[in-house]
Design an enzyme around this catalytic site. Structure first.
Site, PDB file in Angstrom:
ATOM      1  N   THR A  82      50.180   9.866 -65.093  1.00  0.00           N
ATOM      2  CA  THR A  82      50.553  10.953 -64.192  1.00  0.00           C
ATOM      3  C   THR A  82      51.680  11.806 -64.779  1.00  0.00           C
ATOM      4  O   THR A  82      52.499  11.305 -65.567  1.00  0.00           O
ATOM      5  CB  THR A  82      51.025  10.353 -62.853  1.00  0.00           C
ATOM      6  N   ASP A  83      51.764  13.063 -64.327  1.00  0.00           N
ATOM      7  CA  ASP A  83      52.893  13.918 -64.735  1.00  0.00           C
ATOM      8  C   ASP A  83      54.195  13.492 -64.047  1.00  0.00           C
ATOM      9  O   ASP A  83      55.268  13.939 -64.425  1.00  0.00           O
ATOM     10  CB  ASP A  83      52.592  15.396 -64.440  1.00  0.00           C
ATOM     11  N   GLU A  84      54.091  12.608 -63.038  1.00  0.00           N
ATOM     12  CA  GLU A  84      55.294  12.231 -62.295  1.00  0.00           C
ATOM     13  C   GLU A  84      56.283  11.437 -63.157  1.00  0.00           C
ATOM     14  O   GLU A  84      57.448  11.307 -62.805  1.00  0.00           O
ATOM     15  CB  GLU A  84      54.912  11.463 -61.023  1.00  0.00           C
TER      16      GLU A  84
ATOM     17  N   TYR B 191      56.687   4.382 -57.814  1.00  0.00           N
ATOM     18  CA  TYR B 191      55.361   4.666 -58.395  1.00  0.00           C
ATOM     19  C   TYR B 191      55.500   5.234 -59.805  1.00  0.00           C
ATOM     20  O   TYR B 191      54.934   4.707 -60.768  1.00  0.00           O
ATOM     21  CB  TYR B 191      54.568   5.641 -57.504  1.00  0.00           C
TER      22      TYR B 191
ATOM     23  N   LYS C 182      54.440   3.704 -63.525  1.00  0.00           N
ATOM     24  CA  LYS C 182      53.507   4.365 -64.448  1.00  0.00           C
ATOM     25  C   LYS C 182      54.206   4.663 -65.787  1.00  0.00           C
ATOM     26  O   LYS C 182      53.607   4.518 -66.851  1.00  0.00           O
ATOM     27  CB  LYS C 182      52.967   5.670 -63.839  1.00  0.00           C
TER      28      LYS C 182
END
Ligand code: NAD
Ligand code: TYD
Length: 350
Positions: free
Chosen positions: A131-133, A156, A160
């Site tokens: 993810t870009d998060e 989260y 990741k």
């Protein structure tokens, strides 16, 4: 069959689009879908392809290393595309441990199963979907590139980020042939209605409040889920080993603008008085540690591999709303838990 690919998390939102794409596009490749069927996994997402000769579903947990080892011995995978994860930020704030188990330990177990069972790495590939998060939050301007430093801020995204680092560590330490992608927010059919768009579509339909977090001026870069699936297919086959590719739709919206547009679309589709859905908007307490803005620079993927997003802005929003309204039964099943009964009925005796 020419080769066998393991897709983890294939019964989830993005995974089901990818499994369908690959089962249809590569009839000579055996696609094995490994999924635990947590609350987010749903075999009804794949009912149209479940009888294909090049498709096998296996229910199992990536946290169970002995099970994974047996699976690798049984199927002799040529490649892995790893999507299985706990994926919802709000849940990670309530129960971070589940995210550590699946996203970090589960990814480590998969890496070890691949390393222990692949006697040499020639022709093999381990693709980690992320993810870009992991990059944290942006101000009003700027984009995440592949060089942006990691700065995860939710349990989260931290889990990741950790899994991304482990995958890269296996590339550098053991020469494992890995590739990683980091993608922006996805939207489209089969998304579990805890995420913004399916939740709000369902609430509008049922005349329930639309809980907008904080001031609603948080920005996300929305990518049509089918465009993510085509990017994964391309990167799996053509991406350079050891590389990271950012995937994004160049489709930024402030939450409140997206929601206002959705309300308009829903008024039209439900034949309601203009403005009536927007009356359901309710500002609520903000998410803890809420990242202000995500936006992706996908030029590496576009220039190197020729990928392009195909669905944008209002068109994607309309297609999404239409799908959920046309698939009422799917929504009722996932909100009632009845899809779990479907699994028992389909697989209890297999
Ligand atoms: P999802 O929550 O819809 O699906 C996750 C799937 O993983 C489910 O089918 C679930 O049953 C399965 N799963 C969970 N724990 C498991 C375990 N221990 N063993 C085996 N299977 C397990 O998630 P999604 O939105 O489809 O996301 C898929 C992947 O893409 C994730 O890795 C996520 O981090 C990443 N991603 C998602 C987005 C997005 O906008 N949704 C954006 C970028 C990246
Ligand atoms: P979400 O779909 O949870 O994706 P992510 O947190 O991975 O970006 O949320 C998208 C945006 O919408 C995010 O800024 C949080 C916001 N949001 C709300 O305002 N209300 C809600 O009920 C939800 C679920 C999200």
């Amino acid at each position: 069959m020419n080769n066998t690919i393991l897709i983890t998390g294939g019964a989830g939102f993005i995974g089901s689009h990818l499994v369908r794409l690959m089962v249809n596009k590569y009839p000579d490749t055996h696609i094995v879908n490994l999924d635990l069927l947590t609350y987010a996994g749903n075999l009804a997402n794949l009912s149209d392809i479940e009888d294909r000769p090049n498709y096998t579903f296996v229910r199992g947990d990536i946290v169970d290393s002995d099970f994974l080892d047996g699976l690798f011995k049984q199927y002799k995978f040529d490649g892995v595309i790893h999507l299985a994860a706990e994926s919802h930020v709000d849940r990670s704030i309530e129960d971070p441990i589940a995210f550590i188990k699946t996203n970090i330990i589960g990814t480590m177990n998969l890496l070890l199963a691949a390393r222990n069972n692949w006697s040499d790495f020639s022709g093999k590939r381990f693709y980690h979907v992320s993810t870009d998060e992991v990059y944290g939050t942006l101000g009003e301007t700027g984009l995440f590139t592949e060089e942006t430093s990691y700065d995860p801020r939710s349990p989260y995204s931290a889990s990741k980020a950790s899994s991304d680092h482990l995958v890269r560590a296996f590339y550098h330490t053991y020469d494992m042939p890995v590739v990683i992608s980091n993608c922006s927010n996805n939207y489209g059919p089969y998304q579990f209605p805890e995420k913004l768009l399916p939740l709000f579509i369902n609430n509008i339909k049922n005349n329930k409040a639309l809980p907008v977090y904080g001031d609603g001026k948080y920005t996300r870069d929305w990518l049509w889920v089918g465009d993510h699936a085509t990017a994964i297919d391309l990167i799996y086959h053509k991406g350079r080993l050891g590389e990271t590719y950012n995937i994004g739709g160049n489709n930024e919206w402030k939450n409140i603008d997206l929601i206002q547009n959705l309300c308009k679309v829903m008024d039209e589709l439900l034949d309601r008085e203009p403005g009536s859905s927007a009356e359901l908007i309710t500002y609520v307490k903000d998410r803890a540690g809420h990242d202000r803005r995500y936006a992706i620079d996908a030029s590496k993927l576009m220039n190197e591999l020729g990928w392009e997003p195909t669905v944008f802005a209002e068109e994607g929003l309309k297609k999404t709303a239409e799908w959920y309204l046309a698939n009422e039964e799917w929504m009722e099943n996932v909100t009632s838990g009845a899809y779990k009964e479907y699994y028992e009925a389909m697989y209890a005796d297999r």
